[in-house]
Design a protein around this motif. Structure first.
Motif, PDB file in Angstrom:
ATOM      1  N   ASN A 201     -48.872 -27.773  18.734  1.00  0.00           N
ATOM      2  CA  ASN A 201     -48.677 -29.151  18.081  1.00  0.00           C
ATOM      3  C   ASN A 201     -49.525 -29.317  16.883  1.00  0.00           C
ATOM      4  OD1 ASN A 201     -47.335 -29.641  20.457  1.00  0.00           O
ATOM      5  ND2 ASN A 201     -48.644 -31.156  21.404  1.00  0.00           N
ATOM      6  N   VAL A 298     -42.164 -31.423  22.177  1.00  0.00           N
ATOM      7  CA  VAL A 298     -41.258 -32.456  21.763  1.00  0.00           C
ATOM      8  C   VAL A 298     -41.374 -33.872  21.640  1.00  0.00           C
ATOM      9  CG1 VAL A 298     -38.604 -32.743  22.245  1.00  0.00           C
ATOM     10  CG2 VAL A 298     -39.409 -30.629  22.778  1.00  0.00           C
ATOM     11  N   SER A 299     -42.157 -34.310  22.682  1.00  0.00           N
ATOM     12  CA  SER A 299     -42.528 -35.641  22.670  1.00  0.00           C
ATOM     13  C   SER A 299     -43.511 -35.955  21.278  1.00  0.00           C
ATOM     14  CB  SER A 299     -43.431 -35.982  24.074  1.00  0.00           C
ATOM     15  OG  SER A 299     -42.765 -35.917  24.915  1.00  0.00           O
ATOM     16  N   VAL A 302     -41.072 -35.786  18.125  1.00  0.00           N
ATOM     17  CA  VAL A 302     -40.009 -36.927  18.171  1.00  0.00           C
ATOM     18  C   VAL A 302     -40.726 -37.995  17.925  1.00  0.00           C
ATOM     19  CG1 VAL A 302     -38.762 -38.407  19.555  1.00  0.00           C
ATOM     20  CG2 VAL A 302     -38.306 -35.813  19.466  1.00  0.00           C
ATOM     21  N   ARG A 344     -32.379 -38.086  21.327  1.00  0.00           N
ATOM     22  CA  ARG A 344     -31.947 -36.678  21.968  1.00  0.00           C
ATOM     23  C   ARG A 344     -31.559 -35.528  21.074  1.00  0.00           C
ATOM     24  NH1 ARG A 344     -28.723 -36.273  27.465  1.00  0.00           N
ATOM     25  NH2 ARG A 344     -28.247 -33.915  27.504  1.00  0.00           N
ATOM     26  N   ARG A 345     -32.090 -34.487  21.171  1.00  0.00           N
ATOM     27  CA  ARG A 345     -31.737 -33.360  20.312  1.00  0.00           C
ATOM     28  C   ARG A 345     -30.212 -33.201  20.116  1.00  0.00           C
ATOM     29  NH1 ARG A 345     -36.472 -31.393  23.711  1.00  0.00           N
ATOM     30  NH2 ARG A 345     -34.744 -32.141  24.887  1.00  0.00           N
ATOM     31  N   SER A 363     -39.122 -33.051  27.577  1.00  0.00           N
ATOM     32  CA  SER A 363     -39.903 -32.891  26.544  1.00  0.00           C
ATOM     33  C   SER A 363     -40.864 -31.495  26.205  1.00  0.00           C
ATOM     34  CB  SER A 363     -41.193 -34.085  26.595  1.00  0.00           C
ATOM     35  OG  SER A 363     -41.793 -33.960  27.793  1.00  0.00           O
ATOM     36  N   LEU A 366     -39.355 -26.891  23.349  1.00  0.00           N
ATOM     37  CA  LEU A 366     -39.620 -26.599  22.035  1.00  0.00           C
ATOM     38  C   LEU A 366     -38.604 -25.654  21.285  1.00  0.00           C
ATOM     39  CD1 LEU A 366     -41.494 -27.430  19.615  1.00  0.00           C
ATOM     40  CD2 LEU A 366     -42.736 -25.435  20.037  1.00  0.00           C
ATOM     41  N   TRP A 368     -35.362 -25.512  21.847  1.00  0.00           N
ATOM     42  CA  TRP A 368     -34.023 -26.381  21.813  1.00  0.00           C
ATOM     43  C   TRP A 368     -34.459 -27.260  20.591  1.00  0.00           C
ATOM     44  CZ3 TRP A 368     -29.545 -25.381  23.514  1.00  0.00           C
ATOM     45  CH2 TRP A 368     -29.361 -24.782  24.826  1.00  0.00           C
ATOM     46  N   MET A 369     -35.767 -27.769  20.632  1.00  0.00           N
ATOM     47  CA  MET A 369     -35.778 -28.721  19.226  1.00  0.00           C
ATOM     48  C   MET A 369     -35.751 -27.892  18.066  1.00  0.00           C
ATOM     49  SD  MET A 369     -37.053 -31.921  18.672  1.00  0.00           S
ATOM     50  CE  MET A 369     -37.089 -32.612  17.102  1.00  0.00           C
TER      51      MET A 369
END
Length: 409
Positions: A201, A298-299, A302, A344-345, A363, A366, A368-369
């Protein structure tokens, strides 16, 4: 739960506009002028040639043509950087692009319309007065405002400032952001011990801060201990930061060190109607604004896009603080939780005007993000969308295009 737009306003208000400062033009790249720049002199500062060719008096080449060329003795060579000479009637001076026009000359014949002679030149084209001459002040007039307040300083602006001899400009500075991750399970070691995970992070958010045009100071604090957290934070703040950005330690469980340390000291922790990114914290600590993001990667990212990135860019006056938003058609059906705004991604095909959902909405994904290039914006009152339905899409790959509407508005 707090609406997303309300929390956005809160974060923007925490940072506000940073106090302007004076810097050298080279240090202003990527920043925004807080005061206009007035030209101290004109550009060009003298009449000069726009072409390689021959400085002449237009009357001396009147009627010249391929069939009836005019021959003139070449009385001088004028390279760029030469002093300003005098052109006598009935002569020519060979002149280079950018070289000062001699007094008496009122036109330039480009070399392509001559035989390129060095002692005597044969001119095969007539030229009107003013031909191929850049007159003094034709680009910039002294005393005019050349860069208004609010200008984003880039390469062209720096070039203009250098040409005018401007030594300093007034800009809003880059915000300084202390980016910190907390949790005794985190490590920077290449090989984590049992039960530990590599910290991602703080690396991710520091990169996002720098991408937003701010300065990131990255720290990893591993102790889930309130006194240690506060003493370390106090030491970091002595160096001066505009924003403390944390990730993790904001939920309702035990060992939530960020929440335990900062809630009694005026930082507010709340739930925002956002998926992913429901738990959020915000407030001030000392002289710094504080934004506390959730720990799931991811949270966290975003939430940064929704709340922190536009506030950072607005704090130094960026004319486009938000990501551009485009409309695109979904390639497949998706669902969204009622009462929450889902980001959403996705993968955007701007040419086809289509967007493909990319990976599950959870969330923790990562990977996929990292493969997404946009966020699909699903309003909080929408629970289902079919393939082909139009949606707003935040373009994460675009930095400078004007937005059709502001991201998250």
């Amino acid at each position: 739960m707090r609406p997303v737009s309300e929390h956005q306003r809160r974060i923007a208000d925490l940072l506000g506009l940073l106090t302007p400062t004076r810097v050298a033009p080279a240090e202003a790249r990527g920043l925004v002028l807080a005061e206009p720049v007035t030209a101290p002199e004109e550009l060009p500062s003298f009449d000069n040639s726009a072409m390689d060719g021959y400085a002449v008096r237009a009357v001396d080449v009147a009627g010249a043509s391929e069939a009836a060329p005019v021959r003139l003795p070449v009385a001088a060579d004028i390279p760029a950087g030469a002093g300003i000479g005098v052109l006598e009637p009935g002569t020519a001076h060979r002149i280079m692009t950018g070289a000062p026009l001699p007094r008496g000359a009122d036109a330039v014949v480009e070399v392509e319309r001559t035989d390129a002679g060095t002692d005597v030149v044969t001119v095969s084209a007539a030229r009107e007065p003013g031909s191929f001459i850049r007159t003094a002040g034709s680009d910039v007039t002294a005393g005019t405002e050349v860069l208004p307040a609010g200008t984003l300083v880039g390469a062209a602006q720096i070039g203009l400032l250098a040409a005018l001899g401007v030594r300093a400009v007034v800009v809003r500075p880059r915000p300084r952001v202390l980016v910190c991750s907390t949790g005794s399970e985190l490590t920077d070691d290449p090989v984590p011990a049992a039960g530990q995970i590599r910290d991602s992070n703080s690396h991710m958010l520091a990169a996002a801060v720098e991408d937003a045009g701010a300065v990131a100071i990255r720290r990893l604090w591993v102790a889930d201990d309130v006194p240690t957290f506060l003493s370390t934070l106090d030491a970091e703040l002595e160096a001066g930061v505009d924003l403390v950005l944390t990730s993790g330690g904001v939920s309702a469980g035990a060992y939530e060190v960020v929440k335990d340390a900062l809630a009694p000291r005026g930082v507010e922790f709340t739930k925002v109607a956002l998926q992913p990114g429901m738990p959020q914290g915000s407030g001030t600590y000392g002289e710094a604004a504080v934004v506390c993001l959730p720990g799931n990667p991811v949270s966290s990212l975003v939430s940064f896009e929704v709340f922190v990135r536009p506030a950072l860019r607005a704090s130094y006056g960026h004319p486009r603080p938000h990501r551009p938003i485009v409309r695109a058609a979904l390639t497949e059906a998706i669902t969204s939780p009622g009462g929450k705004r889902q980001l959403r991604r996705g993968r955007l095909d701007a040419v086809a005007g289509a967007v493909r959902p990319w990976g599950p909405p959870g969330s923790g994904f990562l990977g996929w993000m990292a493969g997404a290039d946009c966020l699909i914006d699903v309003p909080e009152d929408v629970t289902e969308l079919a393939g082909g339905d139009p949606v707003d899409v935040w373009d994460l790959t675009s930095w400078g295009r004007p937005a059709t509407r502001s991201g998250g508005s």
